[in-house]
Scaffold this active site. Structure first.
Site, PDB file in Angstrom:
ATOM      1  CE  LYS A   1      -0.726   7.292   5.984  1.00 49.42           C
ATOM      2  NZ  LYS A   1      -0.417   5.703   5.877  1.00 49.42           N
TER       3      LYS A   1
ATOM      4  CG  ASP B   1       5.463   4.353   2.139  1.00 47.29           C
ATOM      5  OD1 ASP B   1       5.087   5.228   2.887  1.00 47.29           O
ATOM      6  OD2 ASP B   1       4.404   4.024   0.860  1.00 47.29           O
TER       7      ASP B   1
ATOM      8  CG  PHE C   1      -1.320   1.135   1.723  1.00 46.86           C
ATOM      9  CD1 PHE C   1      -3.196   1.140   0.168  1.00 46.86           C
ATOM     10  CD2 PHE C   1      -1.722   2.466   1.609  1.00 46.86           C
ATOM     11  CE1 PHE C   1      -3.929   2.409   0.485  1.00 46.86           C
ATOM     12  CE2 PHE C   1      -2.237   3.144   1.374  1.00 46.86           C
ATOM     13  CZ  PHE C   1      -3.054   3.771   0.911  1.00 46.86           C
TER      14      PHE C   1
HETATM   15  C1  LIG Z   1      -0.963   5.929   4.199  1.00 48.23           C
HETATM   16  C2  LIG Z   1      -0.203   5.180   3.827  1.00 48.23           C
HETATM   17  C3  LIG Z   1       0.873   6.027   2.185  1.00 48.23           C
HETATM   18  C4  LIG Z   1      -0.461   7.529   1.588  1.00 48.23           C
HETATM   19  O1  LIG Z   1      -0.380   8.250   2.520  1.00 48.23           O
HETATM   20  P1  LIG Z   1      -1.546   9.458   2.176  1.00 48.23           P
HETATM   21  O2  LIG Z   1      -1.597  10.677   2.642  1.00 48.23           O
HETATM   22  O3  LIG Z   1      -2.752   9.052   2.649  1.00 48.23           O
HETATM   23  O4  LIG Z   1      -1.471   9.602   0.914  1.00 48.23           O
HETATM   24  C5  LIG Z   1       1.392   5.380   1.319  1.00 48.23           C
HETATM   25  N1  LIG Z   1       2.218   4.924   1.582  1.00 48.23           N
HETATM   26  C6  LIG Z   1       2.373   4.215   3.573  1.00 48.23           C
HETATM   27  C7  LIG Z   1       2.167   3.131   3.894  1.00 48.23           C
HETATM   28  C8  LIG Z   1       0.706   4.144   4.519  1.00 48.23           C
HETATM   29  O5  LIG Z   1       0.762   3.722   5.085  1.00 48.23           O
END
Ligand SMILES: *Cc1c(COP(=O)(O)O)cnc(C)c1O
Length: 417
Positions: free
Chosen positions: A274, A245, A160
């Protein structure tokens, strides 16, 4: 009374009734006027502080989701709030056509915190992932010498990385992908947790491996020990960039600054979002060495709000809070105890309890939704991920007493069957 007139509620003492209506009324309006792209629990939050939120009817809940780890510092942290106020009164947006006095300090402080040389600020997580994809592709052509338009990025089943068309195009989840094609080519998807699969997938055209060190949305999937280190070694030997990520796993959540730290892995490219702004304002960033980042030239990439002084001031303070309140250490200490206690829950529907730091999961043998609803009714907010998994990830400022209380609610719910 027009539909837009605020209605007063009979909220109990201690909560201010400035919200626009009762929970049922607000839910009905959201369903009537909003897009239906989420399936939220029906809790209508009106206030929040630290690890706790209060709904429009004055009920309090312990937040065990933390907005997917965006509020690691706790809701409405007073220091970050003060920084937001202070900066909002000075200057909020200049665009990158001009410089501002917060961006340089944000870049310096974040780079030093992460042990990397260069920072590119964006806003949302998905934008930062898109930025990293552009960065490693251009590095692949300009530095590695891959033939034009042949660059490949290795990604993983159940990944994700966000919701843009390019990103959902390399998802393995039908819910995220279906109906949104045609998709961007150049991604090779392989199983997660198997380093030999990475070795087999690397070709001379591979510019990067894009990986979540723990797959959160997939259900808190923690790869085998040594896996990240082996993948990083394979990348180094094959002149491939290791892109982590850490949007959800980073900034203290797993008990270290970054989940990669558990294996001593330093990514070539690090993606953050985040908790970088502690829940106040979307701030994301991509970090790398100077040599990699310098494949971007003026005009290669940009964002109107990226690097704006309000976001930078908020993120600088959010980072300072993380360091000064030792939130990673707290996550480590509280998390290892909490996980042990979770492991003592006994019920045949519990298949496995796992976690790292304060990123915990209870995997069930049946859909988790009704357990999340039962916990909500007891005042504990959490959300199922991938149907069978309850994620428990409270703000890192949560107290041991709060977690002790949470365990009591979990014992109640898992004693029901
Ligand atoms: C939440 C998340 C994203 C996307 O972030 P958004 O601010 O919602 O676009 C990408 N990678 C990971 C691992 C995430 O948890």
């Amino acid at each position: 009374m027009t539909p837009m007139t605020p209605m007063t509620t009979s909220a109990p003492a201690g909560t201010s009734p400035e919200s626009a209506g009762t929970a049922d009324d607000l839910i009905a309006r959201e369903e009537r006027w909003g897009a239906h792209n989420y399936h939220p629990l029906d809790v209508v939050v009106a206030h929040a502080s630290g690890a706790w939120v209060t709904d429009v009817e004055g009920r309090r809940y312990l937040d065990c989701l933390s907005a997917y780890s965006a509020v690691n510092q706790g809701h409405c942290h007073p220091r970050i709030l003060a920084a937001l106020h202070e900066q909002a009164e000075r200057v909020t947006l200049t665009s990158r056509a001009f410089r501002n006095d917060q961006l340089p300090l944000f870049c310096e402080e974040l780079a030093q915190f992460c042990g990397l040389e260069a920072v590119l600020p964006m806003n949302t997580g998905a934008e930062a992932v898109e930025t990293a994809i552009k960065l490693v592709r251009r590095w692949g052509y300009a530095t590695k010498g891959i033939a034009t338009d042949r660059a490949e990025i290795i990604v993983f089943d159940n990944n994700f990385h966000g919701r843009t068309t390019t990103i959902v195009g390399f998802s393995s989840e039908a819910l995220y992908r279906d109906g949104f094609g045609p998709f961007t080519p150049g991604f090779v998807r392989i199983p997660f947790g198997d380093a030999d699969a990475v070795a087999r997938a690397i070709t001379p055209n591979t510019c990067a491996v894009l990986i979540e060190p723990i797959q959160c949305e997939a259900g808190i999937l923690i790869p085998p020990d040594g896996y990240l280190r082996r993948v990083a070694e394979l990348c180094r030997h094959n002149n491939v960039l290791f892109v982590a990520d850490e949007i959800q796993t980073g900034l203290g959540r797993t008990g270290r600054k970054f989940a990669c730290d558990h294996e001593g892995v330093r990514p070539d490219v690090l993606i953050l979002g985040k908790a970088l702004s502690g829940g106040f304002y979307p701030v994301s960033a991509v970090l790398s060495s100077r040599a990699v980042m310098d494949v971007f030239r003026p005009g290669s990439h940009g964002s109107t709000y990226g690097g704006n002084p309000l976001g930078c001031a908020v993120a600088r303070t959010a980072l300072a809070v993380l360091i000064e309140e030792r939130l990673a250490e707290r996550a480590q200490e509280l998390g290892s105890w909490f996980l042990r206690e979770l492991g003592a829950l006994r019920n045949p529907v519990i298949r496995e309890v796992r976690g790292r730091g304060l990123l915990c999961a209870i995997e069930l043998t049946e859909p988790a939704r009704r357990y999340c609803e039962a916990l909500r009714d007891l005042g504990l907010l959490c959300k199922e991920t991938h149907d069978y998994v309850i994620r428990l990830a409270p703000p890192l400022v949560v107290s041991r007493e709060d977690l002790t209380w949470a365990l009591a609610q979990l014992r109640t719910v898992f004693a029901m069957d």
